[in-house]
Design an enzyme around this catalytic site. Structure first.
Site, PDB file in Angstrom:
ATOM      1  N   ASP A 154       0.838  -1.192   0.000  1.00 24.93           N
ATOM      2  CA  ASP A 154       0.000   0.000   0.000  1.00 24.93           C
ATOM      3  C   ASP A 154       0.886   1.259   0.000  1.00 24.93           C
ATOM      4  O   ASP A 154       1.706   1.426  -0.904  1.00 24.93           O
ATOM      5  CB  ASP A 154      -0.942  -0.068   1.209  1.00 24.93           C
ATOM      6  CG  ASP A 154      -2.046   0.969   1.204  1.00 24.93           C
ATOM      7  OD1 ASP A 154      -3.085   0.722   0.564  1.00 24.93           O
ATOM      8  OD2 ASP A 154      -1.864   2.034   1.822  1.00 24.93           O
ATOM      9  N   HIS A 168      -7.113  -7.091   1.080  1.00 19.50           N
ATOM     10  CA  HIS A 168      -6.017  -6.146   0.848  1.00 19.50           C
ATOM     11  C   HIS A 168      -4.817  -6.423   1.740  1.00 19.50           C
ATOM     12  O   HIS A 168      -3.674  -6.257   1.323  1.00 19.50           O
ATOM     13  CB  HIS A 168      -6.556  -4.730   1.091  1.00 19.50           C
ATOM     14  CG  HIS A 168      -5.555  -3.637   0.945  1.00 19.50           C
ATOM     15  ND1 HIS A 168      -4.885  -3.379  -0.233  1.00 19.50           N
ATOM     16  CD2 HIS A 168      -5.107  -2.711   1.842  1.00 19.50           C
ATOM     17  CE1 HIS A 168      -4.080  -2.331  -0.073  1.00 19.50           C
ATOM     18  NE2 HIS A 168      -4.189  -1.922   1.182  1.00 19.50           N
TER      19      HIS A 168
END
Length: 298
Positions: A113, A278
């Protein structure tokens, strides 16, 4: 370099340090293992703790360094006096300085991320330092803004919010910080048990104490980071080291060819999908560790 009392929970078996990386900025870093060095960079809204499973496995035969990024966790959070304060170029320089302070001029680098954006910039700016690079569940900044459009961009509403000028985003998020950051921990996780209560509490505490710097980090992606990355793309600069990209398996819902976009940045690309949410280092640690080991063997 001096010892730092790290917040709990911790990565078991790792020593914690506080290391100066720039004028007035020190990073909190967990270090463990022996062998060739690997630096692991966390994402949003997390801290170095997201690597706790992967780091322990890699430390069996590598020196593993897990910092809190500038502006996050127990690392320093300088005021964003200029756009450059939280530019990925600045944060990448922090990482190179951290590794060098620990005695490593060359190291492998993996990021998730926000940390992946720092890793990409480190690979572009410091190719002699980064031997291998892994990016987890993020697109390079120019591509990210290009592919988010229409109703599908709703998943990235926070990026548009935090791209606004200083003031309003910070006040809105601070007014309900736990709900804001907790929202992403909930909707981006397929297996809620992957983030146990104590770790979740640590993420929320760290995030609500760092709202201005987290917003500044994300705002940079709509300003100075985009400028830097676009200039590199126009100049034809690429990541010359072996690169592995791990991405959620969105299937046709993704709406674009992520691997094709990545190949314009990374000619030596291995593009993999992972069947989890995620937060893959926590939801699929064995698969993530294997992908990183395979990368390091290239």
């Amino acid at each position: 370099m001096h010892k730092n009392t790290a917040p709990t929970p911790r990565i078991d078996g790792f020593a914690y340090h506080r290391i100066d990386v720039a004028e007035g900025v020190a990073l909190n870093a967990a270090v463990g293992g022996t062998g060739t060095p690997v630096v692991l960079l966390h994402g949003f809204p997390q801290t170095h703790l997201m690597w706790r499973h992967v780091a322990a496995e890699l430390a069996l035969d590598h020196t593993v360094i897990c910092p809190d990024l500038r502006g996050y966790g127990a690392s320093d959070k300088p005021a964003a006096d200029t756009e450059a304060t939280y530019a990925k170029r600045t944060m990448a320089a922090d990482v190179v300085a951290l590794a060098r302070a620990l005695g490593h001029d060359r190291f492998a680098l993996a990021g998730h991320d926000r940390g992946a954006l720092v890793a990409i910039r480190a690979g572009l700016d410091h190719p002699d330092a980064v031997t291998h690079l892994a990016s987890m569940d993020v697109m390079p900044t120019p591509d990210m803004w290009e592919v988010m459009r229409g109703t599908t961009a709703a998943v990235g509403f926070h990026l548009y919010l935090m791209a606004q000028p200083p003031g309003l985003p910070e006040r809105m998020i601070e007014a309900s910080a736990d709900a804001f950051f907790g929202h992403f921990l909930d909707i981006w996780t397929r297996d809620p048990a992957a983030i146990p209560d104590d770790v979740r509490a640590a993420y929320l505490k760290a995030s609500r104490e760092a709202v201005p710097s987290i917003v500044a980090d994300c705002r940079a992606s709509a300003t100075i980071d985009l400028e830097h990355d676009t200039a590199d793309r126009l100049a034809g600069r690429t990541l010359g080291m072996p690169v592995t990209v791990l991405q959620q398996d969105w299937g046709a819902a993704l709406g674009f060819d992520a691997a094709a976009r990545w190949r314009t940045w990374a000619p030596r690309l291995e593009h993999l999908t992972v069947s989890c949410g995620h937060f893959m280092a926590e939801e699929a640690p064995a698969e993530t560790t294997k992908a990183l080991r395979d990368l390091l063997a290239r």
